[in-house]
Design a protein around this motif. Structure first.
Motif, PDB file in Angstrom:
ATOM      1  N   VAL A   8      10.750  68.248  48.490  1.00 45.52           N
ATOM      2  CA  VAL A   8      10.574  69.496  47.767  1.00 45.52           C
ATOM      3  C   VAL A   8       9.714  69.238  46.542  1.00 45.52           C
ATOM      4  O   VAL A   8       9.976  68.323  45.763  1.00 45.52           O
ATOM      5  CB  VAL A   8      11.933  70.083  47.342  1.00 45.52           C
ATOM      6  CG1 VAL A   8      11.742  71.400  46.614  1.00 45.52           C
ATOM      7  CG2 VAL A   8      12.831  70.274  48.561  1.00 45.52           C
ATOM      8  N   GLU A   9       8.689  70.053  46.368  1.00 48.69           N
ATOM      9  CA  GLU A   9       7.807  69.918  45.205  1.00 48.69           C
ATOM     10  C   GLU A   9       8.537  70.388  43.948  1.00 48.69           C
ATOM     11  O   GLU A   9       9.459  71.201  44.029  1.00 48.69           O
ATOM     12  CB  GLU A   9       6.556  70.767  45.407  1.00 48.69           C
ATOM     13  CG  GLU A   9       5.709  70.367  46.596  1.00 48.69           C
ATOM     14  CD  GLU A   9       4.567  71.347  46.811  1.00 48.69           C
ATOM     15  OE1 GLU A   9       4.409  72.277  45.987  1.00 48.69           O
ATOM     16  OE2 GLU A   9       3.848  71.188  47.807  1.00 48.69           O
ATOM     17  N   PRO A  10       8.107  69.911  42.779  1.00 47.15           N
ATOM     18  CA  PRO A  10       8.703  70.412  41.542  1.00 47.15           C
ATOM     19  C   PRO A  10       8.576  71.929  41.437  1.00 47.15           C
ATOM     20  O   PRO A  10       7.616  72.525  41.938  1.00 47.15           O
ATOM     21  CB  PRO A  10       7.885  69.703  40.454  1.00 47.15           C
ATOM     22  CG  PRO A  10       7.377  68.468  41.120  1.00 47.15           C
ATOM     23  CD  PRO A  10       7.124  68.848  42.540  1.00 47.15           C
ATOM     24  N   ILE A 160      15.686  78.505  47.954  1.00 44.88           N
ATOM     25  CA  ILE A 160      17.042  79.010  48.112  1.00 44.88           C
ATOM     26  C   ILE A 160      18.034  77.905  47.761  1.00 44.88           C
ATOM     27  O   ILE A 160      17.948  76.794  48.293  1.00 44.88           O
ATOM     28  CB  ILE A 160      17.283  79.485  49.552  1.00 44.88           C
ATOM     29  CG1 ILE A 160      16.410  80.708  49.850  1.00 44.88           C
ATOM     30  CG2 ILE A 160      18.751  79.811  49.794  1.00 44.88           C
ATOM     31  CD1 ILE A 160      16.477  81.172  51.294  1.00 44.88           C
ATOM     32  N   VAL A 161      18.951  78.220  46.869  1.00 47.98           N
ATOM     33  CA  VAL A 161      20.008  77.274  46.524  1.00 47.98           C
ATOM     34  C   VAL A 161      21.141  77.513  47.526  1.00 47.98           C
ATOM     35  O   VAL A 161      21.924  78.449  47.391  1.00 47.98           O
ATOM     36  CB  VAL A 161      20.486  77.454  45.078  1.00 47.98           C
ATOM     37  CG1 VAL A 161      21.476  76.345  44.713  1.00 47.98           C
ATOM     38  CG2 VAL A 161      19.305  77.448  44.116  1.00 47.98           C
ATOM     39  N   GLU A 162      21.206  76.671  48.545  1.00 47.56           N
ATOM     40  CA  GLU A 162      22.046  76.984  49.695  1.00 47.56           C
ATOM     41  C   GLU A 162      23.539  76.956  49.403  1.00 47.56           C
ATOM     42  O   GLU A 162      24.314  77.626  50.087  1.00 47.56           O
ATOM     43  CB  GLU A 162      21.713  76.071  50.872  1.00 47.56           C
ATOM     44  CG  GLU A 162      21.883  74.591  50.634  1.00 47.56           C
ATOM     45  CD  GLU A 162      21.486  73.790  51.875  1.00 47.56           C
ATOM     46  OE1 GLU A 162      21.870  74.180  52.986  1.00 47.56           O
ATOM     47  OE2 GLU A 162      20.777  72.788  51.727  1.00 47.56           O
ATOM     48  N   GLU A 189      12.108  76.929  50.892  1.00 46.48           N
ATOM     49  CA  GLU A 189      12.744  75.620  50.806  1.00 46.48           C
ATOM     50  C   GLU A 189      14.215  75.799  50.475  1.00 46.48           C
ATOM     51  O   GLU A 189      14.575  76.708  49.721  1.00 46.48           O
ATOM     52  CB  GLU A 189      12.074  74.775  49.727  1.00 46.48           C
ATOM     53  CG  GLU A 189      10.626  74.419  50.046  1.00 46.48           C
ATOM     54  CD  GLU A 189       9.741  74.480  48.819  1.00 46.48           C
ATOM     55  OE1 GLU A 189       9.701  73.480  48.092  1.00 46.48           O
ATOM     56  OE2 GLU A 189       9.109  75.527  48.588  1.00 46.48           O
ATOM     57  N   LEU A 190      15.044  74.954  51.038  1.00 49.90           N
ATOM     58  CA  LEU A 190      16.468  74.958  50.749  1.00 49.90           C
ATOM     59  C   LEU A 190      16.800  73.736  49.905  1.00 49.90           C
ATOM     60  O   LEU A 190      16.404  72.619  50.232  1.00 49.90           O
ATOM     61  CB  LEU A 190      17.287  74.920  52.038  1.00 49.90           C
ATOM     62  CG  LEU A 190      17.036  76.039  53.050  1.00 49.90           C
ATOM     63  CD1 LEU A 190      17.954  75.862  54.251  1.00 49.90           C
ATOM     64  CD2 LEU A 190      17.231  77.406  52.438  1.00 49.90           C
ATOM     65  N   VAL A 191      17.519  73.971  48.811  1.00 47.54           N
ATOM     66  CA  VAL A 191      17.960  72.872  47.959  1.00 47.54           C
ATOM     67  C   VAL A 191      19.432  73.065  47.648  1.00 47.54           C
ATOM     68  O   VAL A 191      19.997  74.142  47.842  1.00 47.54           O
ATOM     69  CB  VAL A 191      17.153  72.791  46.647  1.00 47.54           C
ATOM     70  CG1 VAL A 191      15.668  72.626  46.919  1.00 47.54           C
ATOM     71  CG2 VAL A 191      17.415  74.006  45.763  1.00 47.54           C
ATOM     72  N   ARG A 192      20.057  72.014  47.140  1.00 46.94           N
ATOM     73  CA  ARG A 192      21.421  72.109  46.637  1.00 46.94           C
ATOM     74  C   ARG A 192      21.361  72.253  45.119  1.00 46.94           C
ATOM     75  O   ARG A 192      20.398  71.831  44.476  1.00 46.94           O
ATOM     76  CB  ARG A 192      22.210  70.853  47.015  1.00 46.94           C
ATOM     77  CG  ARG A 192      22.141  70.500  48.459  1.00 46.94           C
ATOM     78  CD  ARG A 192      23.307  70.829  49.301  1.00 46.94           C
ATOM     79  NE  ARG A 192      24.618  70.763  48.754  1.00 46.94           N
ATOM     80  CZ  ARG A 192      25.632  71.520  49.252  1.00 46.94           C
ATOM     81  NH1 ARG A 192      25.401  72.362  50.237  1.00 46.94           N
ATOM     82  NH2 ARG A 192      26.838  71.424  48.748  1.00 46.94           N
TER      83      ARG A 192
END
Length: 204
Positions: A8-10, A160-162, A189-192
């Motif tokens: 994931v890019e900044p 998206i903060v999954e 993109e999905l991130v935590r």
């Protein structure tokens, strides 16, 4: 099978877009979303870090069913007790754990599922020079879905903060996470939540 972590890019030039975390969806209310209590601390943590860059949306129901066009009339005839003529005061407000952040966080009201339809959101993001929306909120497979797809169509990068989404349907939530990973990888993109501070360092 364990999937590899996506690179994931900044994150920069972004807002935290928190969708419809309102009392009407909280425990004991007519559109109760059981997961809300579970994700609320995570969302509150994101709001605390990025308060001035947070935009809350609120789904505002009509006063009466006939005040909305087309099939919305059928919907709100079924859910007449969700119309403003029947709702107890405060049901459309943000839940207290998040309401404390606004202001400085902004609040945008919308008449339908998407945060971009019938609201000033797109204009607000344009004025702020925003290129990325970091999405949390409710429900994964209804208002969040509509908002995310409109954001994609408008050219925004969507993160998206999954673990900061909630739904009343496990199957719907899981299906959407799969779709985002497999069909929209270039735009979504999905991130935590734990990854976010490292990826998104701007807080002012």
């Amino acid at each position: 099978m364990i999937l590899p972590k996506a690179v994931v890019e900044p994150v920069a030039h972004a807002v935290h877009l928190c969708v419809d975390m309102q009392n009407i969806f909280a425990r004991g209310n007519i559109w109760e979303t059981p997961w809300m209590e579970r994700v609320l601390p995570t969302i509150a943590g994101i709001c605390e870090r990025y308060t001035a860059r947070t935009v809350f949306t609120r789904f505002i129901t009509p006063l009466h069913a006939e005040d909305r066009p087309g099939r919305w009339q059928r919907y709100f005839t079924k859910w007449e007790r969700a119309t403003r003529s029947r709702l107890p005061a405060g049901q459309l407000d943000l839940v207290p754990a998040l309401a404390r952040f606004a202001p400085p966080a902004a609040v945008i009201d919308k008449p339908g599922y998407s945060a971009f339809v019938g609201s000033p959101l797109a204009a607000l993001l344009g004025e702020k020079g925003v290129g990325t929306v970091v999405v949390t909120g409710a429900e994964t497979d209804v208002c969040v879905l509509a908002t995310v797809l409109d954001a994609v169509d408008l050219g925004f990068r969507v993160v998206i903060v999954e673990d900061a989404l909630c739904s009343s349907s496990d199957a719907g939530h899981d299906a959407l996470m799969t779709m985002y990973r497999n069909r929209f990888a270039e735009q979504i993109e999905l991130v935590r939540a734990e990854q976010l501070p490292e990826l998104w360092r701007e807080v002012a």
